[in-house]
Design an enzyme around this catalytic site. Structure first.
Site, PDB file in Angstrom:
ATOM      1  N   ASN A 130       0.829  -1.200   0.000  1.00 27.50           N
ATOM      2  CA  ASN A 130       0.000   0.000   0.000  1.00 27.50           C
ATOM      3  C   ASN A 130       0.862   1.249   0.000  1.00 27.50           C
ATOM      4  OD1 ASN A 130      -0.339  -1.271   2.865  1.00 27.50           O
ATOM      5  ND2 ASN A 130      -0.968   0.810   3.296  1.00 27.50           N
ATOM      6  N   ASP A 131       0.702   2.177   0.918  1.00 22.38           N
ATOM      7  CA  ASP A 131       1.308   3.514   0.786  1.00 22.38           C
ATOM      8  C   ASP A 131       2.785   3.527   0.390  1.00 22.38           C
ATOM      9  OD1 ASP A 131      -1.022   3.731   2.271  1.00 22.38           O
ATOM     10  OD2 ASP A 131      -0.128   4.911   3.875  1.00 22.38           O
ATOM     11  N   PRO A 132       3.169   4.471  -0.472  1.00 23.83           N
ATOM     12  CA  PRO A 132       4.592   4.765  -0.647  1.00 23.83           C
ATOM     13  C   PRO A 132       5.121   5.438   0.619  1.00 23.83           C
ATOM     14  CG  PRO A 132       3.282   6.391  -1.833  1.00 23.83           C
ATOM     15  CD  PRO A 132       2.316   5.365  -1.289  1.00 23.83           C
ATOM     16  N   GLN A 136       4.604   0.425   2.228  1.00 20.65           N
ATOM     17  CA  GLN A 136       3.893  -0.499   3.105  1.00 20.65           C
ATOM     18  C   GLN A 136       3.799  -1.845   2.398  1.00 20.65           C
ATOM     19  OE1 GLN A 136       2.125   0.434   6.476  1.00 20.65           O
ATOM     20  NE2 GLN A 136       4.161   1.258   6.019  1.00 20.65           N
ATOM     21  N   SER A 152       3.284   3.870   7.905  1.00 21.94           N
ATOM     22  CA  SER A 152       3.839   4.857   6.978  1.00 21.94           C
ATOM     23  C   SER A 152       4.695   5.907   7.674  1.00 21.94           C
ATOM     24  CB  SER A 152       2.710   5.536   6.219  1.00 21.94           C
ATOM     25  OG  SER A 152       2.179   4.614   5.300  1.00 21.94           O
TER      26      SER A 152
END
Ligand code: FRU
Length: 645
Positions: free
Chosen positions: A21-23, A38, A79
């Site tokens: 998921n998130d950068p 993530q 994150s």
């Protein structure tokens, strides 16, 4: 061959396997751009949060490296960000060999506490050492996360922003050594994502010149929200403003642009005269839709508006107004808003003929639109609302109708959206970019369905890396995005047309036999006095993805209803719409990949990011216009080569 599975992006970063998921922690250091993210090293759904790792030398080609920060015994690694500590303020390295310092959220396994932790790397991000076992900043919350850190030169300190997700706030802290943090201020709640259950996540604060003028800089808060978005699930908004080293002061958000005029019909009120209703009952229910038994539905789609609905359970129905005289240059109407597929049309009838017509799709938010009736003033007319929907609860409305003095476009109710698609989230900027450019990358998915997207053996892709800028517009200063220039190195075979009527360009494209799933398309077309202009992509059998601009309603829409596999979530099968002022010229840059589309309209001031899952053979494309033969100033179609070969 690597990276050849169905739907494997050829121009976007994906991990070879498993969930992403998130950068996180994007930073330039020593010739390399780092992308952490993530990552679940053990599965294809969210879990075991760790920082995966990839590096690039040009922000286009990526190489996956081993997991950088694995889930720990005490905490999951959520994150966060990375800075190059050039002056070695932290003392973890030296000034000649500065450390990379990561600030990230540790989600504590034992009690769910979320606090900000520090780790550093002395070997170009390959391995990381945690600084002690305790967090460097703990506000005693289970919903405080996603620290983004940057150096603020005017006050000689590090600034950390992080989200207090359920409080709808961004917290500001300051530090001189990255280890001890002092409270500065809070920002929010403001804008979208402030309803019960909505989350604020992954904030970032950057400074950008307006129109490239370094003497005129503004600060921009970039923010992800989960809930309270245009289309449901995750989305991103931003705020322009100023920052003095302690507090971020946002500029006033755009005003809601109300038309001025005489209310002709208000379907919540009583100014509607006596309309006639015809309708067909849905299922066994009575044919509703009479004004007497209209119903009231409260605040869905985050508009906060209360809607009456015409049609009710009626699967097809028509409401016709009494005759009236057109006295003003515009007839303005509030249309759209619902939660099941369907369409409402508003027709203006003069002498028994439909002379103006507009449709609102259920998927749209309520929006003002206008008919220009300057040429029809003095005529006797009537209005017709036609409702047809497939679900039992087709809450599609025409809500208000005015005879108005001004044509207007409603500008996205007091929210500045960074993206009008449904698949751009948790984006934040690279620290220490070598030219000082602000570039960012986002996660191309949506929490609403992210865990169910049927790709294998990986799940989720990153967006293209995009360069950010601020541009003045008649409505105010707006964020613009464009793919980084290096994407141009992937352009291969090119077809180009200039200054030709659209019909000839259309035929030229057919003659050239242009096909492809990975394309970079540039279009500049005259939209003064024409009907809709559009592009179709990933065509094959019943499949197509349609990008269309209607200069009369001033709507740019991206229709992925027939794009391909949408069996895993109804949210895939929908149209995303944004208001785009008709300036007489439409400019589009579209980057298509095997499972996504990114649209940059009007030099990147309006962006759509959407995933789509078309079938293997669906690689056709087309340009069309609904009426007239507009002048195409420029049209380029470039095939894009894979970044993996
Ligand atoms: C956003 C987010 C962050 C959190 C991370 C967990 O998508 O929920 O707030 O740090 O994902 O994976």
């Amino acid at each position: 061959a690597r990276y050849k599975e169905q739907w494997r992006p050829q121009l976007h970063y994906t991990p070879a396997r498993n969930w992403m998921n998130d950068p996180n922690g994007m930073v330039y250091h020593d010739g390399e751009y780092h992308l952490f993210y993530q990552y679940n090293p053990f599965g294809i759904k969210w879990g075991h949060m760790s920082w995966g790792h990839a590096v690039s030398r040009d922000l286009v080609h990526w190489e996956e490296l081993p997991v950088a920060i694995p889930e720990a015994e005490d905490i999951a690694i959520f994150s966060g960000s990375v800075v190059v500590d050039k002056n070695n303020t932290s003392g973890f390295g030296t000034t000649t060999s500065p450390p990379l310092v990561a600030l990230f959220t540790g989600a504590r396994h034992s009690d769910g506490n979320q606090s900000q932790y520090l780790a550093y790397s002395l070997d170009r991000g390959r391995t990381w050492t945690r600084y002690g076992t305790a967090p460097v900043l703990d506000i005693g919350s289970k919903e405080s996360r996603d620290p983004k850190v940057f150096w603020h030169a005017p006050t000689s300190k590090w600034i950390m922003v992080f989200a207090r997700a359920t409080d709808h706030k961004v917290a500001f802290y300051g530090s001189t050594n990255l280890k001890n943090w002092t409270y500065l201020s809070d920002f929010g709640p403001l804008g979208a994502g402030t309803g019960p259950g909505d989350l604020w996540e992954v904030p970032d604060l950057i400074q950008l010149p307006v129109d490239g003028n370094t003497a005129n800089q503004k600060w921009v808060m970039l923010l992800s929200i989960n809930g309270g978005t245009l289309w449901g699930g995750s989305g991103m908004q931003y705020y322009t403003g100023s920052f003095n080293g302690t507090t971020f002061t946002p500029d006033p958000l755009p005003a809601v642009n109300e038309p001025t005029g005489t209310l002709y019909a208000d379907f919540e009120g009583s100014t509607y005269g006596s309309w006639t209703v015809t309708g067909t009952a849905f299922g066994s229910g009575p044919a509703r839709g009479t004004l007497a038994n209209q119903q009231t539905v409260t605040g869905y789609r985050g508009t906060g508006l209360v809607n009456s609905y015409l049609g009710g359970d009626v699967s097809t129905g028509t409401l016709t107004s009494p005759d009236f005289v057109i006295t003003k240059p515009y007839i303005s109407f509030l249309i759209g808003g619902g939660d099941h597929p369907g369409e409402t049309a508003l027709n203006l009838i003069v002498d028994g003929k439909v002379v103006r017509s507009a449709t609102g799709r259920n998927e749209e938010q309520l929006r003002w639109s206008a008919f220009d009736v300057t040429a029809l003033q003095g005529k006797t007319a009537r209005l017709q609302v036609k409702d047809s929907h497939t679900g039992q609860w087709g809450h599609i409305n025409v809500d208000q109708i005015l005879q108005s003095d001004n044509a207007f476009t409603e500008q996205d109710n007091r929210v500045l959206w960074a993206d009008f698609g449904r698949d751009f989230y948790a984006a934040s900027t690279f620290d220490n970019h070598p030219t000082g450019d602000k570039v960012w990358i986002g996660w191309m998915s949506n929490w609403q369905y992210a865990n169910n997207v049927p790709t294998y053996p990986w799940r989720s892709a990153m967006s293209l890396v995009r360069k950010l800028s601020l541009k003045s517009t008649p409505e105010g200063v707006r964020l613009a995005q464009e793919p980084v220039a290096a994407l141009g190195t992937k352009r291969a075979a090119t077809v180009r047309f200039s200054n030709l009527p659209l019909s000839q360009v259309r035929q030229g494209l057919i003659n050239a036999g242009v096909r492809g799933k990975t394309l970079d398309v540039v279009l500049e077309v005259d939209t003064s006095g024409t009907g809709s202009v559009g592009l179709k992509f990933h065509q094959g059998g019943p499949e197509e993805t349609v990008l269309q601009y209607n200069p009369i309603t001033q709507k740019l829409s991206l229709d992925r209803i027939r794009s391909g596999d949408s069996s895993f979530d109804a949210g895939l099968s929908e149209v995303h719409v944004a208001t785009l002022r008709n300036t007489g010229t439409l400019k589009l840059r579209v980057v298509l990949d095997t499972s996504s589309i990114e649209v940059f309209a009007q030099d990147g001031k309006l962006v759509f990011t959407d995933i789509l899952l078309s079938s293997p053979g669906s690689d056709g494309m087309e340009i069309y216009s609904s009426s007239g033969d507009p002048l195409v100033k420029t049209f380029e179609v470039h095939e894009l080569k894979s970044i993996w070969n």
